[in-house]
Design a protein around this motif. Sequence first.
Motif, PDB file in Angstrom:
ATOM      1  N   THR A 166     -23.184  -2.543  -1.605  1.00  0.00           N
ATOM      2  CA  THR A 166     -23.747  -1.472  -0.790  1.00  0.00           C
ATOM      3  C   THR A 166     -24.123  -2.024   0.584  1.00  0.00           C
ATOM      4  O   THR A 166     -24.064  -3.232   0.828  1.00  0.00           O
ATOM      5  N   THR A 167     -24.576  -1.133   1.450  1.00  0.00           N
ATOM      6  CA  THR A 167     -24.870  -1.524   2.833  1.00  0.00           C
ATOM      7  C   THR A 167     -26.115  -2.398   2.950  1.00  0.00           C
ATOM      8  O   THR A 167     -26.142  -3.365   3.710  1.00  0.00           O
ATOM      9  N   ALA A 168     -27.160  -2.049   2.195  1.00  0.00           N
ATOM     10  CA  ALA A 168     -28.440  -2.740   2.367  1.00  0.00           C
ATOM     11  C   ALA A 168     -28.873  -3.517   1.113  1.00  0.00           C
ATOM     12  O   ALA A 168     -29.142  -4.720   1.180  1.00  0.00           O
ATOM     13  N   GLY A 169     -28.969  -2.832  -0.027  1.00  0.00           N
ATOM     14  CA  GLY A 169     -29.563  -3.447  -1.220  1.00  0.00           C
ATOM     15  C   GLY A 169     -28.874  -4.720  -1.663  1.00  0.00           C
ATOM     16  O   GLY A 169     -29.527  -5.768  -1.843  1.00  0.00           O
ATOM     17  N   ASN A 171     -22.504   5.124  -5.062  1.00  0.00           N
ATOM     18  CA  ASN A 171     -23.903   4.678  -5.109  1.00  0.00           C
ATOM     19  C   ASN A 171     -24.860   5.865  -5.259  1.00  0.00           C
ATOM     20  O   ASN A 171     -25.739   6.064  -4.431  1.00  0.00           O
ATOM     21  N   ASP A 199     -21.056   1.976  -1.948  1.00  0.00           N
ATOM     22  CA  ASP A 199     -21.691   3.134  -1.326  1.00  0.00           C
ATOM     23  C   ASP A 199     -20.689   3.841  -0.414  1.00  0.00           C
ATOM     24  O   ASP A 199     -19.556   3.391  -0.240  1.00  0.00           O
ATOM     25  N   ARG A 219     -25.495  11.854   3.445  1.00  0.00           N
ATOM     26  CA  ARG A 219     -24.901  10.608   2.951  1.00  0.00           C
ATOM     27  C   ARG A 219     -23.648  10.918   2.140  1.00  0.00           C
ATOM     28  O   ARG A 219     -23.618  11.894   1.388  1.00  0.00           O
ATOM     29  N   MET A 278     -33.398   3.883  -1.892  1.00  0.00           N
ATOM     30  CA  MET A 278     -32.297   4.833  -1.635  1.00  0.00           C
ATOM     31  C   MET A 278     -31.103   4.066  -1.078  1.00  0.00           C
ATOM     32  O   MET A 278     -31.031   3.803   0.093  1.00  0.00           O
ATOM     33  N   ARG A 279     -30.158   3.681  -1.974  1.00  0.00           N
ATOM     34  CA  ARG A 279     -30.192   4.052  -3.370  1.00  0.00           C
ATOM     35  C   ARG A 279     -29.828   2.900  -4.309  1.00  0.00           C
ATOM     36  O   ARG A 279     -29.798   3.078  -5.514  1.00  0.00           O
ATOM     37  N   ALA A 280     -29.508   1.743  -3.754  1.00  0.00           N
ATOM     38  CA  ALA A 280     -28.831   0.720  -4.565  1.00  0.00           C
ATOM     39  C   ALA A 280     -29.550   0.352  -5.858  1.00  0.00           C
ATOM     40  O   ALA A 280     -28.929   0.226  -6.912  1.00  0.00           O
ATOM     41  N   ASP A 307     -34.687  -1.656  -2.701  1.00  0.00           N
ATOM     42  CA  ASP A 307     -33.822  -0.610  -2.136  1.00  0.00           C
ATOM     43  C   ASP A 307     -33.992   0.650  -2.975  1.00  0.00           C
ATOM     44  O   ASP A 307     -33.409   0.777  -4.049  1.00  0.00           O
TER      45      ASP A 307
HETATM   46  O1  LIG Z   1     -25.772   4.456  -0.362  1.00  0.00           O
HETATM   47  C1  LIG Z   1     -26.829   4.337   0.290  1.00  0.00           C
HETATM   48  O2  LIG Z   1     -27.785   5.088   0.110  1.00  0.00           O
HETATM   49  C2  LIG Z   1     -26.928   3.257   1.354  1.00  0.00           C
HETATM   50  C3  LIG Z   1     -25.793   3.347   2.314  1.00  0.00           C
HETATM   51  S1  LIG Z   1     -26.020   4.460   3.588  1.00  0.00           S
HETATM   52  O3  LIG Z   1     -27.296   4.144   4.216  1.00  0.00           O
HETATM   53  O4  LIG Z   1     -25.994   5.780   2.966  1.00  0.00           O
HETATM   54  O5  LIG Z   1     -24.897   4.262   4.512  1.00  0.00           O
HETATM   55  O6  LIG Z   1     -26.807   1.980   0.804  1.00  0.00           O
HETATM   56  P1  LIG Z   1     -28.018   1.183   0.165  1.00  0.00           P
HETATM   57  O7  LIG Z   1     -27.589  -0.268   0.159  1.00  0.00           O
HETATM   58  O8  LIG Z   1     -28.163   1.707  -1.215  1.00  0.00           O
HETATM   59  O9  LIG Z   1     -29.226   1.406   1.009  1.00  0.00           O
END
Ligand SMILES: O=C(O)[C@H](CS(=O)(=O)O)OP(=O)(O)O
Length: 237
Positions: A95-98, A76, A65, A187, A24-26, A22
């Motif tokens: 966070t959403t993805a990482g 985040n 995040d 974001r 951006m940005r985790a 990940d």
């Molecule tokens: O904070 C981030 O960059 C994203 C969340 S979002 O795509 O901005 O909603 O989370 P990440 O898990 O770091 O991709």
Amino acid sequence: MDHRFVGIPELTDIPRVAVVIDVMRAFTVAAWAFSRGVERIVLASTESEALALKESHSGWLALKDGAPAAGFDAVNSPGLLRSRDFAGRTLVQKTTAGTVGALAVADAPLVLCASFVVAGPTARLLRTEDAGPVTFVVTGEGGRAEEDLACAEYIAQRMTGGDVEAAPYLHRARTSSAAADLAAGLRSGYHPDDAELCLEIDTFPFAMVARQEDSFTVLRPVAVPWTSGARVGRRSR
Ligand SMILES: O=C(O)[C@H](CS(=O)(=O)O)OP(=O)(O)O
Ligand SMILES: [Mg+2]
């Protein structure tokens, strides 16, 4: 080597070696947090779990995040973290993805979390471990996030040990939709330097290894010198 590059929805089995990407940005944020003194990062599956963990452990901090929120100590954003002092603290990250990607492969014998800022140490650690084929978990956009895919392919190339030109991979990440959104301030929980901080190579001399500790998935930095013989070892399954 026969590496796999998969999105979180495609994870149907437990990989032998997983590298969760990940950019951006985790996992740029996680690396910055370690550089600011965080001792370990506990990965949480929900925001309410992150807050509950913080509340039940004296001294723990919580990061999520999105926009700043009550109870959370940080967001985040590498740009917002880089001036903080977290010496000796435990940080809970959601966070959403990482963090979702890392938790999805938490039972794998070897799990690394990575981004460009720890790409070199990550590749060196995989070489030292004689890791063989790696499952790269491309966490963004269901496995299609160009910044994560570029970073995964860059680490895979560096695993071969030869010189690898970073510029083409960074170009792909810099021109990704995630970078454009970040640079445009779209974001939440954001600093204007975030996109560029996510596009630095080998800022830190450590890889980030996730292991099961008690009932938690815990991320820790593992220093990887250029001529490392140190091994982190894999859990037997
Ligand atoms: O904070 C981030 O960059 C994203 C969340 S979002 O795509 O901005 O909603 O989370 P990440 O898990 O770091 O991709
Ligand atoms: Mg991301």
